[in-house]
Design a protein around this motif. Structure first.
Motif, PDB file in Angstrom:
ATOM      1  N   UNK A  57       0.717  -1.430   0.042  1.00 53.68           N
ATOM      2  CA  UNK A  57      -0.042  -0.062  -0.011  1.00 53.68           C
ATOM      3  C   UNK A  57       0.859   1.236   0.090  1.00 53.68           C
ATOM      4  N   UNK A  58       0.069   2.430  -0.467  1.00 53.97           N
ATOM      5  CA  UNK A  58       1.024   3.595  -0.693  1.00 53.97           C
ATOM      6  C   UNK A  58       1.506   3.993   1.084  1.00 53.97           C
ATOM      7  N   UNK A  59       2.630   4.390   0.924  1.00 54.02           N
ATOM      8  CA  UNK A  59       3.137   4.929   2.154  1.00 54.02           C
ATOM      9  C   UNK A  59       3.176   6.446   2.203  1.00 54.02           C
ATOM     10  N   UNK A  60       2.437   7.127   3.016  1.00 56.09           N
ATOM     11  CA  UNK A  60       2.501   8.459   3.053  1.00 56.09           C
ATOM     12  C   UNK A  60       3.646   9.201   4.060  1.00 56.09           C
ATOM     13  N   UNK A  61       4.242  10.298   3.549  1.00 56.77           N
ATOM     14  CA  UNK A  61       5.199  10.909   4.667  1.00 56.77           C
ATOM     15  C   UNK A  61       4.397  12.165   5.281  1.00 56.77           C
ATOM     16  N   UNK A  62       4.991  12.533   6.319  1.00 50.74           N
ATOM     17  CA  UNK A  62       4.385  13.814   6.977  1.00 50.74           C
ATOM     18  C   UNK A  62       4.698  15.149   5.829  1.00 50.74           C
ATOM     19  N   UNK A  63       3.258  15.605   5.783  1.00 53.69           N
ATOM     20  CA  UNK A  63       3.379  17.044   4.993  1.00 53.69           C
ATOM     21  C   UNK A  63       3.936  18.141   6.070  1.00 53.69           C
ATOM     22  N   UNK A  64       5.400  17.995   5.885  1.00 54.02           N
ATOM     23  CA  UNK A  64       5.969  19.154   6.738  1.00 54.02           C
ATOM     24  C   UNK A  64       7.341  19.410   6.353  1.00 54.02           C
ATOM     25  N   UNK A  65       8.176  20.382   6.598  1.00 52.17           N
ATOM     26  CA  UNK A  65       9.592  20.631   6.498  1.00 52.17           C
ATOM     27  C   UNK A  65       9.491  21.085   4.894  1.00 52.17           C
ATOM     28  N   UNK A  66       8.581  22.176   4.537  1.00 50.44           N
ATOM     29  CA  UNK A  66       8.702  22.379   2.936  1.00 50.44           C
ATOM     30  C   UNK A  66      10.228  23.293   2.733  1.00 50.44           C
ATOM     31  N   UNK A  67      10.419  22.933   1.514  1.00 55.29           N
ATOM     32  CA  UNK A  67      11.493  23.821   1.267  1.00 55.29           C
ATOM     33  C   UNK A  67      11.420  25.366   1.102  1.00 55.29           C
ATOM     34  N   UNK A  68      12.369  26.140   0.890  1.00 57.77           N
ATOM     35  CA  UNK A  68      12.168  27.239   0.657  1.00 57.77           C
ATOM     36  C   UNK A  68      11.536  27.788  -0.714  1.00 57.77           C
ATOM     37  N   UNK A  69      10.410  28.526  -0.281  1.00 55.44           N
ATOM     38  CA  UNK A  69       9.474  29.163  -1.505  1.00 55.44           C
ATOM     39  C   UNK A  69      10.312  29.854  -2.634  1.00 55.44           C
ATOM     40  N   UNK A  70      10.082  29.152  -4.023  1.00 58.47           N
ATOM     41  CA  UNK A  70      10.599  29.979  -4.986  1.00 58.47           C
ATOM     42  C   UNK A  70      11.981  29.278  -5.540  1.00 58.47           C
ATOM     43  N   UNK A  71      12.589  28.366  -4.849  1.00 59.30           N
ATOM     44  CA  UNK A  71      13.809  27.978  -5.191  1.00 59.30           C
ATOM     45  C   UNK A  71      13.934  27.051  -6.632  1.00 59.30           C
ATOM     46  N   UNK A  72      12.752  26.474  -6.849  1.00 59.14           N
ATOM     47  CA  UNK A  72      12.611  25.683  -7.815  1.00 59.14           C
ATOM     48  C   UNK A  72      11.830  26.299  -9.018  1.00 59.14           C
ATOM     49  N   UNK A  73      11.131  27.666  -8.757  1.00 61.95           N
ATOM     50  CA  UNK A  73      10.373  28.239  -9.920  1.00 61.95           C
ATOM     51  C   UNK A  73      11.128  28.305 -11.053  1.00 61.95           C
TER      52      UNK A  73
END
Lengths: 474, 94
Positions: B57-73
């Motif tokens: 079954x799918x394993x979900x990870x915590x929706x946390x520790x977002x990367x800095x906004x805009x670095x991949x834009x």
């Protein structure tokens, strides 16, 4: 002059350590071989401009006494595996100018193990095909007979190793796309257990079946690459931890020696579809295993015959969903239409080749309301039944042996109707349907063309594959 | 399957194809569907039919520790066929 066609990962690593040659010299030998011979074979779509710089970096580390499993070893990647900053087209016009914004997990692991990534290899568009004739960039030729196909979809990777352009390569296997071209080119090709190798950064074809794996000359080399690229990855939620499948019998005390492994042979599954010479070649492989001390026994797997039908329902269904992302808006080709929806029709109609269009439309059919239960629903149940049957069989035998393909490599244009091409995957598909690990070993030749013997093991039991593969190759 | 059905499916799949291709595909699909249709007649015994709980079954990870906004834009938008500033550009939808 270094002859790449004579080198394995093991022997090249030994020579690099002893200073017999440098990684730069080795990588230059690859580039020279590609320059002189790939005009005819067309295994590569691109040689990366930083290949020699990567080799210099490896040489520095070798000089400093660093020891890594692939340090300084030139490898190639199928064109659907992302390398940051390099093009990745999946053999499609729709991604002709796509530059990968990140590395696939497999790429990162190769780099961490010291590999030199020489370039990207040709494949059927989005890995759909068994001959590389579906590449938007023209077919790859079989290095052993250029009037014949190298197999597919990872035909470029297989040809690159067989022609002596690189020591090893990665491909992807959804229905046999590593093992079938390995058999056609006379080398080793291996598909790990589903979930063993991260699919992060692999351009998706059918996500429940896709798996990355190695092309090498030996089972020993395949094991080295497998150990480098495997592992659970937070970027692919379907990857497994080391404990998902319990240790197998032969890893315990009672069946430690490979001479005690038992090989099951499901003769009624394949015998009627083989001609005499191919069957004789297969029987020789069985005898060889017996002479090495393996026990063999005939087994019955009555549900296995439905594998290919299940595959040609599930795969196009997933293809049609996965390829919905190519819309001419976010990345890739854009062809202008009269309005917004016409942009989609034009971009996808012109950007996808004929086989991709065929599978996207077929997938749309099997998923459409009214047909969904009859096709997709039945196929999902049958997939579970096939998996169950195989796992039951593995309570009794350690490995299952079949031919890799019903025939050796065919001539270009020989299989013009799609169904006859699809049937080439008949022996390789069960491992994808069940998720089991599977490896094709060179088993000699018929009329000068190589054939493969296909070993399949229980989920998580790669160890048995490598053990048997190594003893088969001596 | 006939040509009109294939054209309808192609429309649903947002793939522009011509009449000739639709006609060719209709014959190919008949052959492919005949082959894959084999499984509709396959008898599955009760113990072959899977239980409702799949092994994987799918394993979900915590929706946390977002990367800095805009670095991949920029890396992502630089791949867009048409853009305007930090937006994807498309024709009018409504």
């Amino acid at each position: 002059m270094i002859d790449i066609s004579k080198l394995t990962i093991v022997s090249a690593r030994e020579a690099l350590k002893k200073g017999e040659f440098t990684s730069r010299e080795l990588t230059q030998a690859c580039i020279d071989a590609i320059k002189s011979k790939d005009g005819e074979i067309h295994a590569f779509l691109e040689v990366f401009s930083n290949a020699l710089a990567q080799a210099d970096e490896a040489d520095k580390q070798i000089k400093n006494g660093v020891d890594l499993p692939l340090l300084g070893i030139p490898v190639a990647l199928k064109d659907n595996i992302l390398v940051k900053g390099e093009k990745a087209s999946a053999g499609s016009k729709i991604l002709e100018n796509f530059i990968a914004p990140y590395d696939s997990t497999a790429t990162q692991k190769l780099q961490q193990a010291g590999a030199v990534i020489v370039g990207r290899t040709n494949c059927d568009e989005f890995a759909m095909g068994s001959s590389t004739e579906n590449s938007a960039y023209g077919p790859t030729k079989n290095p052993l007979d250029t009037s014949r196909v190298p197999g597919g979809s990872s035909g470029g990777s297989a040809a690159a190793v067989a022609a002596g352009f690189v020591i090893a390569a990665l491909g992807s296997d959804t229905g046999g796309s590593i093992r079938q071209p390995a058999a056609f080119c006379g080398i080793v090709g291996m598909k790990p257990t589903y979930g063993r190798v991260s699919r992060n950064g692999l351009i998706a074809m059918a996500s429940s079946l896709d798996q990355i794996g190695p092309f090498t000359k030996t089972a020993e080399d395949a094991e080295i690459i497998y150990n480098v690229i495997k592992g659970q990855d937070r970027m692919d939620s379907t990857t497994l931890d080391g404990k998902t499948f319990p240790a197998h019998g032969h890893e315990g005390n009672s069946r430690e020696k490979s001479s005690h492994l038992t090989i099951g042979v499901p003769r009624s599954f394949f015998e009627s579809s083989l001609d005499k010479a191919v069957l004789e070649n297969f029987n020789q492989a069985v005898k060889k295993f017996e002479s090495l001390g393996y026990k063999t026994k005939d087994i019955e797997l009555p549900t296995l015959k439905y594998s290919l039908a299940v595959y040609y329902i599930l795969m196009p269904a997933e293809v049609s969903s996965n390829l919905a992302r190519f819309d001419g808006v976010k990345y890739g080709l854009h062809v202008d239409g009269v309005n917004s929806i016409d942009d989609y029709f034009k971009t996808r109609g012109e950007g996808f080749g004929p086989e991709t269009r065929r599978r996207v439309i077929l997938g749309t059919y099997v998923l459409s309301s009214g047909y969904y239960d009859a096709y997709y629903g039945t196929a999902v149940n049958m997939k579970a039944a096939i998996t169950k049957e195989l796992r039951e069989a593995f309570k009794d035998v350690d490995l299952i042996l079949t031919p890799t393909t019903p025939t050796p490599a065919w001539k270009f244009g020989e299989k013009s109707d799609p169904l006859s091409m699809y049937l080439a995957d008949i022996f390789t598909v069960p491992a994808n349907i069940s998720g089991c690990p599977s490896m094709s070993l060179p088993s000699g030749e018929v009329d000068g063309l190589p054939l493969g013997a296909l070993l399949t093991a229980d989920l998580g039991n790669e160890t048995a594959l490598f053990e048997a593969g190594k003893s088969f190759q001596g | 399957m006939n040509k009109e059905e294939v054209l309808k499916l192609a429309k649903l799949a947002r793939v522009g194809i011509g009449e000739d291709e639709a006609d060719k595909l209709s014959h190919e699909f008949d052959a492919i569907l005949k082959y894959v249709g084999e499984i509709k007649g396959a008898q599955m015994t009760n113990d072959q039919i899977p239980n409702s709980k799949p092994d994987l079954r799918n394993i979900m990870r915590e929706d946390s520790n977002p990367h800095e906004a805009g670095i991949y834009t920029e890396a992502i938008l630089s791949q867009a066929p048409q853009r305007e500033g930090n937006f994807l550009k498309v024709k009018k939808i409504l």
